[in-house]
Motif scaffolding. Structure first.
Motif, mmCIF file in Angstrom:
data_model
loop_
_atom_site.group_PDB
_atom_site.id
_atom_site.type_symbol
_atom_site.label_atom_id
_atom_site.label_comp_id
_atom_site.label_asym_id
_atom_site.label_seq_id
_atom_site.Cartn_x
_atom_site.Cartn_y
_atom_site.Cartn_z
ATOM 1 N N SER A 7 -0.089 -15.732 -11.716
ATOM 2 C CA SER A 7 0.108 -15.256 -10.351
ATOM 3 C C SER A 7 -0.985 -14.305 -9.903
ATOM 4 O O SER A 7 -1.243 -14.163 -8.724
ATOM 5 C CB SER A 7 1.480 -14.571 -10.225
ATOM 6 N N GLY A 8 -1.653 -13.614 -10.829
ATOM 7 C CA GLY A 8 -2.713 -12.690 -10.477
ATOM 8 C C GLY A 8 -4.034 -13.121 -11.079
ATOM 9 O O GLY A 8 -4.087 -13.559 -12.225
ATOM 10 N N ARG A 9 -5.120 -13.001 -10.323
ATOM 11 C CA ARG A 9 -6.418 -13.421 -10.814
ATOM 12 C C ARG A 9 -7.361 -12.235 -10.840
ATOM 13 O O ARG A 9 -7.699 -11.669 -9.808
ATOM 14 C CB ARG A 9 -6.999 -14.525 -9.918
ATOM 15 N N ILE A 10 -7.783 -11.845 -12.036
ATOM 16 C CA ILE A 10 -8.716 -10.739 -12.202
ATOM 17 C C ILE A 10 -10.110 -11.338 -12.358
ATOM 18 O O ILE A 10 -10.400 -12.015 -13.338
ATOM 19 C CB ILE A 10 -8.368 -9.902 -13.444
ATOM 20 N N SER A 11 -10.970 -11.100 -11.386
ATOM 21 C CA SER A 11 -12.314 -11.667 -11.476
ATOM 22 C C SER A 11 -13.329 -10.662 -11.968
ATOM 23 O O SER A 11 -14.446 -11.033 -12.336
ATOM 24 C CB SER A 11 -12.748 -12.220 -10.112
ATOM 25 N N GLN A 12 -12.961 -9.390 -11.992
ATOM 26 C CA GLN A 12 -13.891 -8.357 -12.439
ATOM 27 C C GLN A 12 -13.100 -7.211 -13.036
ATOM 28 O O GLN A 12 -12.093 -6.784 -12.474
ATOM 29 C CB GLN A 12 -14.713 -7.850 -11.253
ATOM 30 N N ARG A 134 -12.484 -14.682 -17.417
ATOM 31 C CA ARG A 134 -11.956 -14.373 -16.098
ATOM 32 C C ARG A 134 -12.330 -15.488 -15.122
ATOM 33 O O ARG A 134 -13.379 -16.104 -15.239
ATOM 34 C CB ARG A 134 -12.500 -13.028 -15.612
ATOM 35 N N VAL A 135 -11.470 -15.703 -14.156
ATOM 36 C CA VAL A 135 -11.707 -16.713 -13.131
ATOM 37 C C VAL A 135 -12.158 -16.004 -11.863
ATOM 38 O O VAL A 135 -11.409 -15.230 -11.274
ATOM 39 C CB VAL A 135 -10.437 -17.535 -12.850
ATOM 40 N N GLY A 136 -13.396 -16.242 -11.470
ATOM 41 C CA GLY A 136 -13.933 -15.558 -10.306
ATOM 42 C C GLY A 136 -13.877 -16.406 -9.051
ATOM 43 O O GLY A 136 -13.366 -17.523 -9.049
ATOM 44 N N ASP A 137 -14.416 -15.865 -7.972
ATOM 45 C CA ASP A 137 -14.463 -16.569 -6.700
ATOM 46 C C ASP A 137 -15.893 -16.706 -6.205
ATOM 47 O O ASP A 137 -16.123 -17.003 -5.035
ATOM 48 C CB ASP A 137 -13.609 -15.849 -5.653
ATOM 49 N N GLY A 138 -16.856 -16.461 -7.095
ATOM 50 C CA GLY A 138 -18.257 -16.582 -6.715
ATOM 51 C C GLY A 138 -18.767 -15.436 -5.873
ATOM 52 O O GLY A 138 -19.845 -15.531 -5.279
ATOM 53 N N VAL A 139 -18.012 -14.330 -5.824
ATOM 54 C CA VAL A 139 -18.365 -13.207 -4.963
ATOM 55 C C VAL A 139 -18.659 -11.977 -5.815
ATOM 56 O O VAL A 139 -17.888 -11.633 -6.718
ATOM 57 C CB VAL A 139 -17.235 -12.901 -3.957
ATOM 58 N N ALA A 140 -19.788 -11.323 -5.531
ATOM 59 C CA ALA A 140 -20.123 -10.050 -6.165
ATOM 60 C C ALA A 140 -19.791 -8.931 -5.189
ATOM 61 O O ALA A 140 -19.992 -9.063 -3.970
ATOM 62 C CB ALA A 140 -21.603 -10.015 -6.525
ATOM 63 N N HIS A 248 -11.508 -5.862 -9.826
ATOM 64 C CA HIS A 248 -11.086 -6.630 -8.647
ATOM 65 C C HIS A 248 -10.001 -7.601 -9.063
ATOM 66 O O HIS A 248 -10.132 -8.317 -10.051
ATOM 67 C CB HIS A 248 -12.254 -7.409 -8.035
ATOM 68 N N VAL A 249 -8.927 -7.624 -8.281
ATOM 69 C CA VAL A 249 -7.830 -8.553 -8.554
ATOM 70 C C VAL A 249 -7.303 -9.065 -7.221
ATOM 71 O O VAL A 249 -7.288 -8.342 -6.214
ATOM 72 C CB VAL A 249 -6.706 -7.867 -9.368
ATOM 73 N N VAL A 250 -6.914 -10.322 -7.211
ATOM 74 C CA VAL A 250 -6.317 -10.921 -6.025
ATOM 75 C C VAL A 250 -5.076 -11.691 -6.451
ATOM 76 O O VAL A 250 -5.044 -12.280 -7.534
ATOM 77 C CB VAL A 250 -7.323 -11.845 -5.295
ATOM 78 N N ALA A 251 -4.056 -11.638 -5.628
ATOM 79 C CA ALA A 251 -2.829 -12.379 -5.931
ATOM 80 C C ALA A 251 -3.137 -13.874 -5.971
ATOM 81 O O ALA A 251 -3.964 -14.376 -5.205
ATOM 82 C CB ALA A 251 -1.758 -12.080 -4.885
ATOM 83 N N GLY A 252 -2.463 -14.576 -6.872
ATOM 84 C CA GLY A 252 -2.705 -16.001 -7.036
ATOM 85 C C GLY A 252 -1.993 -16.857 -6.014
ATOM 86 O O GLY A 252 -1.995 -18.078 -6.141
ATOM 87 N N ARG A 253 -1.401 -16.262 -5.010
ATOM 88 C CA ARG A 253 -0.705 -17.016 -3.960
ATOM 89 C C ARG A 253 -1.604 -17.081 -2.716
ATOM 90 O O ARG A 253 -2.546 -16.295 -2.584
ATOM 91 C CB ARG A 253 0.617 -16.343 -3.626
ATOM 92 N N PRO A 254 -1.329 -17.988 -1.803
ATOM 93 C CA PRO A 254 -2.144 -18.097 -0.586
ATOM 94 C C PRO A 254 -2.166 -16.786 0.193
ATOM 95 O O PRO A 254 -1.182 -16.045 0.216
ATOM 96 C CB PRO A 254 -1.451 -19.204 0.209
ATOM 97 N N GLU A 255 -3.296 -16.509 0.821
ATOM 98 C CA GLU A 255 -3.405 -15.279 1.601
ATOM 99 C C GLU A 255 -2.479 -15.341 2.805
ATOM 100 O O GLU A 255 -2.535 -16.279 3.600
ATOM 101 C CB GLU A 255 -4.841 -15.076 2.071
ATOM 102 N N PRO A 256 -1.608 -14.352 2.965
ATOM 103 C CA PRO A 256 -0.689 -14.364 4.110
ATOM 104 C C PRO A 256 -1.435 -14.040 5.407
ATOM 105 O O PRO A 256 -2.543 -13.509 5.390
ATOM 106 C CB PRO A 256 0.320 -13.264 3.764
ATOM 107 N N SER A 257 -0.813 -14.352 6.513
ATOM 108 C CA SER A 257 -1.418 -14.043 7.807
ATOM 109 C C SER A 257 -1.290 -12.543 8.077
ATOM 110 O O SER A 257 -0.413 -11.866 7.545
ATOM 111 C CB SER A 257 -0.726 -14.840 8.914
ATOM 112 N N GLY A 258 -2.195 -12.049 8.879
ATOM 113 C CA GLY A 258 -2.111 -10.647 9.282
ATOM 114 C C GLY A 258 -2.586 -9.656 8.240
ATOM 115 O O GLY A 258 -2.262 -8.466 8.336
#
Length: 377
Positions: A7-12, A134-140, A248-258
């Motif tokens: 559910s959580g993706r730590i890229s850094q 770690r699974v990244g998003d190609g962003v530094a 840096h961590v982002v939730a593994g679910r789709p980004e909500p609106s707003g």
């Protein structure tokens, strides 16, 4: 290292406990080799006594004698970051600047290694190795921070909000994705997101006329003098201003609106900056795994006792102050209270008090100056 869930993706992360390999590529001026070697001897004698340092090597290219390589190994990222961001390091490496035409620094956590006579394990079985890729998003991600003279804050904010955005596309592989700029009192924090090569993007931005113009415009208001026409002055300023992303961590679910971006400023008790950054990083890992958390993504930046947490959240911060501050859970408010220099931002007393909690949130929330995505450029 903590095993991340789906559910959580730590890229850094600087906090996974793995050993660190640092690679510094250098291109020397012709005839500067002996001066460079003297400067290196001075530097390596200093770094040998730094806690957490294991070893280093100096190498010269067998194809081009002006190209050199310094590699070093560290017990983990935190002691290296403490050293490389210190004033002692700035002064120690200064003699090298006159020898070097160009440099490039890269940092890697060690995931696997092979030793003669020892069977290679399919997973990290040796202490000090990163346990999972770690699974990244190609962003530094990177940030700069500096202070301006008291009383000039509104003028600086006006200048930094009004400049024309530079061209986002750097080259075929690199693009400036987003720039977010905030202020807290007289402190400025500029965070950037880059797809591709961070160094190439930073150099590209620095060369753009619109950026050079705004940098010159704010020069009279800076507390630390700089001369951007002098390479040494510019290098020292931006070295001291660097505010590295340590997690840096982002939730593994789709980004909500707003979703809205906020920056929260956490001045640490003296000597506790890295500990405070680690605490917030672990809190945001837990938030990424909580489907009810308003925090969708978080980046923690830290240098010395300055900690800034950039968060993308849904809803207003005061709807869930504990989640917004990164202290959800039993005993977490008391842990932050122990690490935070509350008096530095006008908050004193126990964070168990709802009044003090809301006061801290109001004082830590930085003033947004500009937030530009490449789609806006």
């Amino acid at each position: 290292m903590r095993r991340m869930t789906m559910s959580g993706r730590i890229s850094q992360s600087a906090f996974d406990g793995s050993r660190l390999r640092v690679i510094l590529l250098l291109d020397l001026y012709e005839g500067a080799q002996e001066q460079f070697l003297d400067a290196y001897e001075h530097m390596r004698n200093k770094v040998a006594s730094v806690p957490g340092h294991i070893s280093d090597q100096l190498c010269q290219s067998i194809e081009n004698p002006s190209q050199w390589l310094i590699t070093s190994e560290w017990e983990s990222a935190p002691p290296f970051l403490a050293w490389v961001n210190s004033e002692e390091h700035v002064e120690t490496v200064r003699p090298m600047h006159n020898c070097v035409r160009d440099t490039r620094s890269m940092r890697y956590s060690i995931l696997r290694e092979t030793h003669p006579g020892r069977q290679a394990a399919p997973e990290a079985a040796t202490a000090g190795l990163q346990s999972a890729a770690r699974v990244g998003d190609g962003v530094a991600r990177h940030a700069l921070t500096f202070t301006v003279k008291p009383g000039s804050e509104s003028k600086v904010a006006e200048l930094l909000a009004g400049y024309q955005s530079p061209k986002a596309q750097v080259d075929d592989t690199t693009r400036l994705r987003r720039t977010s700029l905030f202020m807290h009192g007289n402190r400025v924090v500029r965070a950037v997101e880059v797809e591709g090569d961070l160094l190439a993007a930073l150099r590209h931005v620095a060369r753009q006329p619109e950026i050079r113009a705004v940098e010159e415009a704010i020069n009279p208001y800076l507390e630390q003098d700089r001369d951007l026409t002098d390479p040494d002055s510019a290098r020292v300023f931006f070295t001291r201003a660097a505010l590295p992303a340590v997690h840096h961590v982002v939730a593994g679910r789709p980004e909500p609106s707003g979703v809205r971006r906020h920056a929260l400023y956490y001045p640490a008790v003296e000597g506790r900056g890295m500990e405070l950054a680690r605490f917030l990083a672990h809190q945001d890992e837990a938030a990424a795994d909580d489907p009810d958390s308003p925090v969708h993504a978080s980046t923690v930046f830290q240098r010395d006792d300055i900690v800034v947490r950039l968060v993308d959240v849904t809803g207003e911060l005061d709807l869930d102050p504990l989640a917004a501050l990164g202290i959800k859970g039993a005993g977490k408010a008391a842990e932050l209270e122990r690490l935070l220099d509350g008096a530095a931002i006008g908050v004193e007393g126990s964070l168990d008090s709802e009044r003090n909690l809301n006061r801290l949130l109001a004082h830590a929330d930085m003033l947004p100056v500009t937030d530009r995505s490449s789609a806006d450029s």
